[in-house]
Design an enzyme around this catalytic site. Structure first.
Site, mmCIF file in Angstrom:
data_model
loop_
_atom_site.group_PDB
_atom_site.id
_atom_site.type_symbol
_atom_site.label_atom_id
_atom_site.label_comp_id
_atom_site.label_asym_id
_atom_site.label_seq_id
_atom_site.Cartn_x
_atom_site.Cartn_y
_atom_site.Cartn_z
ATOM 1 N N ASN A 68 0.389 17.677 -0.272
ATOM 2 C CA ASN A 68 -0.500 16.564 0.318
ATOM 3 C C ASN A 68 0.164 16.318 1.457
ATOM 4 O OD1 ASN A 68 0.800 13.708 0.860
ATOM 5 N ND2 ASN A 68 2.177 14.498 -0.474
ATOM 6 N N CYS A 131 9.201 11.049 5.181
ATOM 7 C CA CYS A 131 7.729 11.622 4.892
ATOM 8 C C CYS A 131 7.617 12.952 5.744
ATOM 9 C CB CYS A 131 6.733 10.538 5.379
ATOM 10 S SG CYS A 131 4.974 11.222 5.352
#
Ligand code: SIN
Length: 308
Positions: A68, A131
């Site tokens: 993702n 992230c």
């Protein structure tokens, strides 16, 4: 058998917690996961300002898990705080703790985000410094260097009284070094791992599949990497560890606990096993602990550490 677990003085009915990111920012979804047996839930990381997602495609099931690059889409902490407050009220009735995840582009932004979500009185705050999907926009994640990871940790620690969990990246040479740095800077707990940076290429189009080109790999393919990270951290730090990465069964969760995890985060398994996945994993863990002669998860924690 009791599955009760304590992390930073917060009581969890079982150690299986929803990992951040997989379900977005809605209160209703967090509550549904809690109702179906999760021991705790983590919201998607919220940032000082609203962020839109990357262009599609942002997520792909590639057969061994997910890749993702959502881009940390969220409504911003000011809009997120009332959502978290509503979730907290319901979760409190269920006896399931809420972990509010935050993210920011700067050290000061992290402090602001912590202060703002703190108004919703989450039980713990997860500080997402890892992230892998916003590098082109923001540069290197803070989790990649001990100094920057420690700077964010110290700033958040100053900004809130709520215990903080710092979420680390697997995309480093020595995760134990980063863990030790954030512990020294005041982290109350450590979550490991965030997703592993990767790329898939569409051979017909002759270009990467994700619009962001690269993304974060999660799911079964990364579980051994996550277990090793937890194992190394357990030897390097004294704070509790939330083991995350590819857990989709009770056996996977027990492996994380034996590596040293106090809580076990579950994300991608919600895609393969549904919203009930966490409750099911907790039930499987319970049966497995009993079968193997353990009286609680605490009994099994860290036992895989062998002295040579
Ligand atoms: C994303 O929103 O791109 C994923 C969040 C994360 O991996 O921290």
């Amino acid at each position: 058998m009791t599955l009760q677990s304590d992390c930073c003085g917060v009581y969890f009915p079982n150690p299986i917690v929803l990992a951040s990111g997989i379900l977005g920012t809605e209160a209703g979804l967090l509550v549904r996961v809690a109702r179906s047996g999760a021991g705790g839930v983590t919201s998607k990381s919220a940032s000082p300002r609203h962020r839109t997602r990357h262009p599609n495609p942002t997520v792909l099931d590639w057969g061994y898990g997910l890749i993702n690059a959502v881009g940390l889409a969220n409504p911003g902490v000011a809009a997120e705080a009332p959502i978290l407050r509503a979730a907290k009220a319901e979760l409190q009735r269920l006896g399931v703790p809420l972990i509010a995840s935050i993210f920011a582009e700067t050290v000061a932004g992290f402090a602001f985000a912590a202060e703002t979500v703190g108004r919703a009185a989450p039980d713990l705050i997860e500080v997402n410094i890892s992230c892998p999907n916003v590098g082109h926009e923001l540069g290197k994640p803070f989790a990649l260097e001990p100094e920057s990871a420690a700077q964010v940790t110290a700033a958040v620690k100053k900004a809130t009284e709520i215990p903080i969990i710092v979420k680390l990246s697997p995309n480093v040479t020595d995760i134990a070094e980063i863990g030790a740095a954030v512990e020294m800077a005041g982290a109350d707990a450590i979550a490991a791992i965030n997703s592993v940076a990767g790329m898939l290429i569409d051979i017909h189009a002759g270009r990467p599949i994700l619009a962001n080109l690269e993304g974060g790999i999660s799911g079964p393919a990364i579980r051994p990497l996550a277990v090793l990270a937890v194992y190394k951290l357990y030897e390097a730090v004294n704070v509790p560890i939330i083991g995350i990465g590819g857990v989709s069964t009770g056996a996977d969760a027990l492996e994380m606990i034996m590596a040293g995890a106090t809580l076990v985060g579950v994300g991608s398994a919600v895609r393969s096993r549904g919203l009930e996945a966490l409750g099911t994993i907790a039930t499987e863990l319970d049966a497995l602990l009993a079968e193997l002669g353990y009286t609680s998860p605490d009994d099994a924690r860290g036992i895989a550490h062998v002295t040579s």
